[in-house]
Design a protein around this motif. Structure first.
Motif, PDB file in Angstrom:
ATOM      1  N   PHE A 119       0.829  -1.151  -0.021  1.00 10.37           N
ATOM      2  CA  PHE A 119      -0.035   0.107  -0.042  1.00 10.37           C
ATOM      3  C   PHE A 119       0.790   1.035   0.191  1.00 10.37           C
ATOM      4  O   PHE A 119       0.532   2.033  -0.792  1.00 10.37           O
ATOM      5  N   GLU A 120       1.934   1.136   0.879  1.00 10.68           N
ATOM      6  CA  GLU A 120       2.878   2.567   1.000  1.00 10.68           C
ATOM      7  C   GLU A 120       3.469   2.704  -0.439  1.00 10.68           C
ATOM      8  O   GLU A 120       3.912   3.711  -0.907  1.00 10.68           O
ATOM      9  N   THR A 121       4.028   1.406  -1.169  1.00 11.78           N
ATOM     10  CA  THR A 121       4.820   1.598  -2.547  1.00 11.78           C
ATOM     11  C   THR A 121       3.926   2.349  -3.275  1.00 11.78           C
ATOM     12  O   THR A 121       4.326   3.326  -4.164  1.00 11.78           O
ATOM     13  N   ALA A 122       2.621   1.887  -3.458  1.00  9.14           N
ATOM     14  CA  ALA A 122       1.626   2.561  -4.567  1.00  9.14           C
ATOM     15  C   ALA A 122       1.295   3.870  -4.365  1.00  9.14           C
ATOM     16  O   ALA A 122       1.277   4.643  -5.044  1.00  9.14           O
ATOM     17  N   ILE A 123       1.362   4.526  -2.866  1.00 13.09           N
ATOM     18  CA  ILE A 123       1.225   5.561  -2.640  1.00 13.09           C
ATOM     19  C   ILE A 123       2.443   6.523  -2.984  1.00 13.09           C
ATOM     20  O   ILE A 123       2.250   7.738  -3.722  1.00 13.09           O
ATOM     21  N   GLU A 124       3.538   5.992  -2.689  1.00 15.56           N
ATOM     22  CA  GLU A 124       4.780   6.709  -3.016  1.00 15.56           C
ATOM     23  C   GLU A 124       4.928   6.850  -4.524  1.00 15.56           C
ATOM     24  O   GLU A 124       5.081   8.016  -5.051  1.00 15.56           O
ATOM     25  N   ARG A 125       4.544   5.845  -5.331  1.00 10.84           N
ATOM     26  CA  ARG A 125       4.762   5.793  -6.785  1.00 10.84           C
ATOM     27  C   ARG A 125       3.540   6.875  -7.368  1.00 10.84           C
ATOM     28  O   ARG A 125       4.040   7.705  -8.370  1.00 10.84           O
ATOM     29  N   SER A 126       2.286   6.869  -6.839  1.00 13.08           N
ATOM     30  CA  SER A 126       1.526   7.854  -7.217  1.00 13.08           C
ATOM     31  C   SER A 126       1.948   9.432  -6.903  1.00 13.08           C
ATOM     32  O   SER A 126       1.653  10.185  -7.754  1.00 13.08           O
ATOM     33  N   ARG A 127       2.576   9.586  -5.627  1.00 10.70           N
ATOM     34  CA  ARG A 127       2.971  10.815  -5.550  1.00 10.70           C
ATOM     35  C   ARG A 127       4.062  11.302  -6.317  1.00 10.70           C
ATOM     36  O   ARG A 127       4.417  12.664  -6.578  1.00 10.70           O
ATOM     37  N   GLU A 128       4.863  10.609  -6.748  1.00 11.83           N
ATOM     38  CA  GLU A 128       6.172  10.748  -7.592  1.00 11.83           C
ATOM     39  C   GLU A 128       6.045  10.886  -9.200  1.00 11.83           C
ATOM     40  O   GLU A 128       6.597  11.334  -9.896  1.00 11.83           O
ATOM     41  N   ARG A 129       4.627  10.751  -9.460  1.00  9.16           N
ATOM     42  CA  ARG A 129       4.223  10.794 -10.988  1.00  9.16           C
ATOM     43  C   ARG A 129       4.310  12.307 -11.101  1.00  9.16           C
ATOM     44  O   ARG A 129       3.855  13.014 -10.438  1.00  9.16           O
ATOM     45  N   ASP A 130       4.747  12.686 -12.407  1.00  8.44           N
ATOM     46  CA  ASP A 130       4.483  14.205 -12.937  1.00  8.44           C
ATOM     47  C   ASP A 130       3.194  14.501 -13.359  1.00  8.44           C
ATOM     48  O   ASP A 130       2.526  13.598 -14.090  1.00  8.44           O
ATOM     49  N   PRO A 131       2.796  15.354 -12.600  1.00 18.07           N
ATOM     50  CA  PRO A 131       1.277  15.899 -12.534  1.00 18.07           C
ATOM     51  C   PRO A 131       1.022  16.503 -14.311  1.00 18.07           C
ATOM     52  O   PRO A 131       2.009  17.066 -14.812  1.00 18.07           O
ATOM     53  N   SER A 132      -0.009  15.867 -14.836  1.00 17.58           N
ATOM     54  CA  SER A 132      -0.471  16.346 -16.021  1.00 17.58           C
ATOM     55  C   SER A 132      -1.789  16.750 -16.139  1.00 17.58           C
ATOM     56  O   SER A 132      -2.601  16.365 -15.296  1.00 17.58           O
ATOM     57  N   TRP A 133      -2.460  17.452 -17.250  1.00 16.55           N
ATOM     58  CA  TRP A 133      -3.625  17.733 -17.332  1.00 16.55           C
ATOM     59  C   TRP A 133      -4.433  16.601 -17.573  1.00 16.55           C
ATOM     60  O   TRP A 133      -3.928  15.821 -18.596  1.00 16.55           O
ATOM     61  N   ARG A 134      -5.581  16.255 -17.272  1.00 17.32           N
ATOM     62  CA  ARG A 134      -6.466  15.284 -17.719  1.00 17.32           C
ATOM     63  C   ARG A 134      -7.718  15.616 -17.615  1.00 17.32           C
ATOM     64  O   ARG A 134      -8.333  16.554 -16.905  1.00 17.32           O
ATOM     65  N   PRO A 135      -8.549  15.212 -18.572  1.00 10.35           N
ATOM     66  CA  PRO A 135     -10.207  15.523 -18.599  1.00 10.35           C
ATOM     67  C   PRO A 135     -10.831  15.453 -17.149  1.00 10.35           C
ATOM     68  O   PRO A 135     -10.381  14.492 -16.351  1.00 10.35           O
ATOM     69  N   ALA A 136     -11.508  16.532 -16.554  1.00 11.69           N
ATOM     70  CA  ALA A 136     -12.108  16.509 -15.338  1.00 11.69           C
ATOM     71  C   ALA A 136     -13.231  15.652 -15.144  1.00 11.69           C
ATOM     72  O   ALA A 136     -14.263  15.504 -15.857  1.00 11.69           O
ATOM     73  N   PRO A 137     -13.542  14.701 -14.091  1.00  9.72           N
ATOM     74  CA  PRO A 137     -14.592  14.100 -13.926  1.00  9.72           C
ATOM     75  C   PRO A 137     -15.762  15.166 -13.399  1.00  9.72           C
ATOM     76  O   PRO A 137     -15.287  16.404 -12.963  1.00  9.72           O
ATOM     77  N   ASP A 138     -16.915  14.584 -13.081  1.00 12.38           N
ATOM     78  CA  ASP A 138     -17.963  15.414 -12.772  1.00 12.38           C
ATOM     79  C   ASP A 138     -17.794  15.862 -11.066  1.00 12.38           C
ATOM     80  O   ASP A 138     -18.185  16.977 -10.699  1.00 12.38           O
ATOM     81  N   ARG A 139     -17.069  15.117 -10.654  1.00 11.02           N
ATOM     82  CA  ARG A 139     -16.583  15.273  -9.133  1.00 11.02           C
ATOM     83  C   ARG A 139     -15.549  15.004  -8.652  1.00 11.02           C
ATOM     84  O   ARG A 139     -14.917  13.845  -9.204  1.00 11.02           O
TER      85      ARG A 139
END
Length: 156
Positions: A119-139
């Motif tokens: 779980f902690e590894t998945a969290i760290e990988r997600s935090r390390e991703r470069d942010p990019s623009w993506r289509p916005a959800p409704d919420r």
């Protein structure tokens, strides 16, 4: 008699040019207000600051969103708004049907991960991703999860 002569043609031409310039400025004004990134950040901070597991949703009326561990950016009709999280870093959950997305939607981490380390590894990988623009959800969904010594605020 003081003032410009009303019969002067150059006075009328000048007024026409000024009027056309004012119409041009009025046409260029934005028709909608910029998106409210501060309200989105306040929703995320409210969940992140909670001492307990919590969930919140914030409606989005934008075209695109960019999430990072420390800030959010929203884009609508050519205008962009940004805000930083006061309580961070958070976990920007990537799109798709991964295990973090399922935990964000309500699954227990014990159902999706073999251990607290996974779980902690998945969290760290997600935090390390470069942010990019993506289509916005409704919420935008925000969920604070604590499991096996790992505390995380999932945002997606």
């Amino acid at each position: 008699m003081f003032g410009p002569p009303v019969e002067s043609w150059y006075l009328w031409v000048g007024l026409a040019v000024v009027g056309a310039a004012l119409v041009g400025v009025a046409v260029q004004l934005p028709r909608t207000s910029p998106p409210d990134a501060t309200a989105v950040a306040a929703t995320v901070d409210g969940v992140a600051a909670s001492p307990y597991d919590a969930v919140a949703e914030h409606p989005l009326r934008v075209n695109a969103v960019r999430l990072s561990a420390r800030r959010v950016a929203l884009r609508r009709d050519g205008t962009t708004a940004r805000a930083e999280f006061a309580f961070g870093p958070v976990v920007p959950v990537p799109p798709g049907e991964g295990p973090l997305r399922r935990v964000l939607r309500g699954s227990s981490p014990v159902e999706r991960f073999d251990s607290g380390a996974a779980f902690e590894t998945a969290i760290e990988r997600s935090r390390e991703r470069d942010p990019s623009w993506r289509p916005a959800p409704d919420r935008l969904t925000v969920r604070r999860v604590s499991w096996r010594g790992v505390d995380a605020t999932l945002v997606g």
